[in-house]
Design a protein around this motif. Structure first.
Motif, short mmCIF file in Angstrom:
data_model
loop_
_atom_site.label_atom_id
_atom_site.label_comp_id
_atom_site.label_asym_id
_atom_site.label_seq_id
_atom_site.Cartn_x
_atom_site.Cartn_y
_atom_site.Cartn_z
N HIS A 1 0.82 -1.20 0.00
CA HIS A 1 0.00 0.00 0.00
C HIS A 1 0.86 1.26 0.00
O HIS A 1 0.60 2.22 -0.74
N ARG A 2 1.91 1.26 0.81
CA ARG A 2 2.78 2.42 0.93
C ARG A 2 3.48 2.73 -0.39
O ARG A 2 3.75 3.89 -0.71
N ASN A 3 3.77 1.69 -1.16
CA ASN A 3 4.46 1.88 -2.44
C ASN A 3 3.50 1.95 -3.62
O ASN A 3 3.94 1.91 -4.77
N LYS A 4 2.19 2.05 -3.31
CA LYS A 4 1.16 2.20 -4.35
C LYS A 4 1.18 1.04 -5.35
O LYS A 4 1.05 1.22 -6.56
N ILE A 5 1.35 -0.16 -4.82
CA ILE A 5 1.31 -1.37 -5.61
C ILE A 5 -0.08 -1.99 -5.48
O ILE A 5 -0.55 -2.23 -4.37
N ARG A 6 -0.73 -2.24 -6.58
CA ARG A 6 -2.05 -2.86 -6.53
C ARG A 6 -1.90 -4.37 -6.38
O ARG A 6 -1.03 -4.99 -7.01
N THR A 7 -2.72 -4.98 -5.55
CA THR A 7 -2.71 -6.43 -5.38
C THR A 7 -4.09 -6.98 -5.73
O THR A 7 -5.12 -6.35 -5.46
N VAL A 8 -4.09 -8.15 -6.34
CA VAL A 8 -5.33 -8.82 -6.71
C VAL A 8 -5.24 -10.28 -6.28
O VAL A 8 -4.21 -10.94 -6.51
N SER A 9 -6.29 -10.79 -5.67
CA SER A 9 -6.37 -12.20 -5.30
C SER A 9 -7.03 -12.97 -6.43
O SER A 9 -8.15 -12.65 -6.84
N GLY A 10 -6.34 -13.98 -6.95
CA GLY A 10 -6.90 -14.77 -8.04
C GLY A 10 -5.82 -15.58 -8.73
O GLY A 10 -4.63 -15.39 -8.50
N MET A 11 -6.24 -16.51 -9.56
CA MET A 11 -5.31 -17.38 -10.27
C MET A 11 -5.02 -16.80 -11.65
O MET A 11 -5.92 -16.60 -12.46
N ALA A 12 -3.75 -16.54 -11.90
CA ALA A 12 -3.34 -15.94 -13.17
C ALA A 12 -3.07 -17.01 -14.22
O ALA A 12 -2.55 -18.09 -13.92
N ARG A 13 -3.41 -16.69 -15.46
CA ARG A 13 -3.08 -17.55 -16.59
C ARG A 13 -2.80 -16.67 -17.81
O ARG A 13 -3.41 -15.61 -17.96
N PHE A 14 -1.86 -17.08 -18.62
CA PHE A 14 -1.51 -16.31 -19.80
C PHE A 14 -2.57 -16.50 -20.89
O PHE A 14 -3.07 -17.62 -21.10
N THR A 15 -2.90 -15.43 -21.57
CA THR A 15 -3.75 -15.50 -22.77
C THR A 15 -2.98 -15.02 -23.99
O THR A 15 -3.49 -15.08 -25.11
N GLY A 16 -1.75 -14.56 -23.78
CA GLY A 16 -0.87 -14.09 -24.85
C GLY A 16 0.46 -13.71 -24.25
O GLY A 16 0.66 -13.76 -23.03
N PRO A 17 1.43 -13.31 -25.06
CA PRO A 17 2.76 -12.96 -24.55
C PRO A 17 2.75 -11.82 -23.53
O PRO A 17 3.57 -11.81 -22.61
N HIS A 18 1.84 -10.86 -23.69
CA HIS A 18 1.76 -9.73 -22.76
C HIS A 18 0.44 -9.72 -21.97
O HIS A 18 0.26 -8.86 -21.12
N GLU A 19 -0.45 -10.66 -22.26
CA GLU A 19 -1.81 -10.62 -21.68
C GLU A 19 -2.01 -11.71 -20.64
O GLU A 19 -1.58 -12.86 -20.83
N ILE A 20 -2.68 -11.34 -19.57
CA ILE A 20 -2.95 -12.26 -18.47
C ILE A 20 -4.41 -12.13 -18.05
O ILE A 20 -4.94 -11.01 -17.94
N ALA A 21 -5.06 -13.27 -17.81
CA ALA A 21 -6.41 -13.30 -17.24
C ALA A 21 -6.29 -13.78 -15.80
O ALA A 21 -5.60 -14.76 -15.52
#
Length: 463
Positions: free
Chosen positions: A104-124
């Motif tokens: 929070h102090r460093n203004k980093i956003r966090t998300v809870s969830g399972m990541a998977r690639f949909t492309g070289p630069h794209e993540i769902a």
């Protein structure tokens, strides 16, 4: 679709350090964590829980005071699972709060969830409500850590037959324990439960274990374990594991011997947690153990804008080195020059007793054909060791006969993982035996062992 300069998949030591480093460079950072709260394997099932469990056991069992008051000394007569879980819960809550505040102090956003690639630069990112958050990133860091290897031949029930994650999620104190696997994790848990006077049998299919540690230190360690009643079976494979109707577990070895215990811990290996990432969609593959190959200097994968760090890239799989890998990856990703990495870093094994090492061991020195001398100090030889009631513990130092330079330090015993940093500093600064002889150490301290060991080596060196 949300856009970020860096998406970090995993919030363990590597992910935390990388995210903060990138944020310090003014980048927009997203950290994705598969668990409900940040921290990764290190905070929730790995480094922090196992070390908290160890400290709880040493305190409640009175282990550190038995040198004076005898083997029957106890702080708490009967230690139960709730005793272990109470301190564990408080420690983990503190660690998570500190990490959340840091993000929070460093203004980093966090998300809870399972990541998977949909492309070289794209993540769902699959969230708990069933929806997907779609993001794109200029740079991506994979630091998903590892999961315990769970072969189909082992009847896991997460109660009597457990892995190294489950043993801290619902801690309990069995009447007897069999540990399969004498790697770092297996050794740590076997000795922690042994410190509570739980009868422990350790099984390792190889003839030796912890082969990166100096053999003399391991010999001393094994003697200490056997002296307090631990049974060690090396050089024999496990033929089968069966759970009986009474809930007890029978482990049959390849040589026909059987081990019957109330609990079995399977700790033979871990696998990179990469299955859910769908790596093929970004052009990457993982090996048979789920690990990702990287350039060791830059942490880049085969896809240049995607990096990987931490346990998912394999050895050395330490929280300390993972943090540094995360920082290096973030710096390289955004063009920040890096100083040369130090040649030596320490290993710490939080067994009972601790083992820590830095530099070359005696096997390596011999293999390189270096003329050397050895110095040994026993903790019981120090005044502080006597005050603490230490009957065991040693420090071994290796010095070059030609240059007098320190080649390696190997410590077994109380405070080993703290003491090693003196040796680490001298080693990386190319210091010699003379540093230890000419400098003054606080008295009484265990650190005096450095001077004792140095003088021991000096006494045998050509004058």
């Amino acid at each position: 679709m949300e856009r970020y300069d860096l998406v970090v998949i995993g919030s363990g030591p590597a992910g935390r350090r990388a995210g903060v480093q990138a944020a310090k460079l003014g980048k927009q950072v997203l950290v994705v964590e598969g668990r409900r709260r940040v921290g990764g394997v290190s905070v929730h099932t790995g480094t922090i829980p196992s070390k908290t469990l160890r400290e709880t056991v040493l305190n409640l069992s009175g282990w550190r005071e038995r040198g004076f008051y005898g083997h029957s000394y106890r702080v708490k007569a009967e230690i139960v699972g709730d005793d272990l879980g109470h301190r564990l819960g408080k420690t983990l809550e503190h660690e998570v709060n500190v990490l959340e505040h840091q993000f929070h102090r460093n203004k980093i956003r966090t998300v809870s969830g399972m990541a998977r690639f949909t492309g070289p630069h794209e993540i769902a990112i699959g969230r708990a409500d069933g929806s997907d958050l779609l993001v794109t990133a200029e740079r991506i860091l994979i630091c998903v850590g590892t999961v315990p290897h769970r072969p189909d031949t082992i009847p896991f029930d997460d109660l009597a037959v457990v892995d190294s994650d489950r043993i801290v999620e619902v801690p309990r104190v069995p009447r007897s324990l069999c540990v399969i696997g004498a790697g770092v994790i297996g050794i740590e848990y076997a000795t922690i439960f042994s410190a509570m006077d739980v009868p422990v049998t350790l099984v390792e299919p190889r003839e030796t274990f912890l082969d990166f540690i100096d053999r003399e230190v391991i010999d001393e360690f094994v003697h200490d374990l056997r002296d307090r009643g631990m049974i060690i079976r090396t050089g024999v494979a496990v033929a089968k594991v069966e759970k009986g109707a009474d809930g007890w577990v029978t482990t049959t070895l390849a040589d026909g011997r059987t081990i019957r215990t109330e609990m079995l811990l399977y700790a033979a290996g871990r696998t990179g947690a990469t299955d859910a990432l769908e790596l093929a969609k970004c052009g990457l593959t993982a090996d048979h153990r789920g690990r990702i190959t990287v350039d060791p200097k830059t942490l880049q994968t085969a896809v240049p804008h995607i990096y990987a760090a931490g346990d998912v890239i394999g050895f050395p799989s330490l929280a300390s080195t993972s943090m540094e890998q995360g920082r290096i990856a973030a710096c390289h990703a955004f063009g920040l020059p890096l100083p040369p990495a130090p040649q030596y870093f320490p290993y710490g094994i939080y067994a009972v007793p601790e083992i820590s090492t830095v530099g070359m061991n005696e096997q390596e020195v011999r293999a390189r054909g270096i003329s050397y001398e050895v110095g040994i100090a026993r903790f019981r030889e120090t005044s502080r060791g006597h005050i603490m009631g230490l009957n065991t513990g040693m420090m071994k130092m290796l010095f070059s006969l030609k240059t007098r330079r320190l080649l390696g330090v190997h410590i077994l015993g109380e405070g080993a993982t703290e003491l090693i940093h003196i040796g680490q500093a001298v080693l990386n600064l190319k210091g010699t035996l003379d540093f230890f002889i000419e400098n003054t150490f606080n008295y009484p301290t265990l650190a005096e062992a450095y001077k004792i060991a140095a003088l021991d080596a000096w006494n045998r060196m050509p004058k």
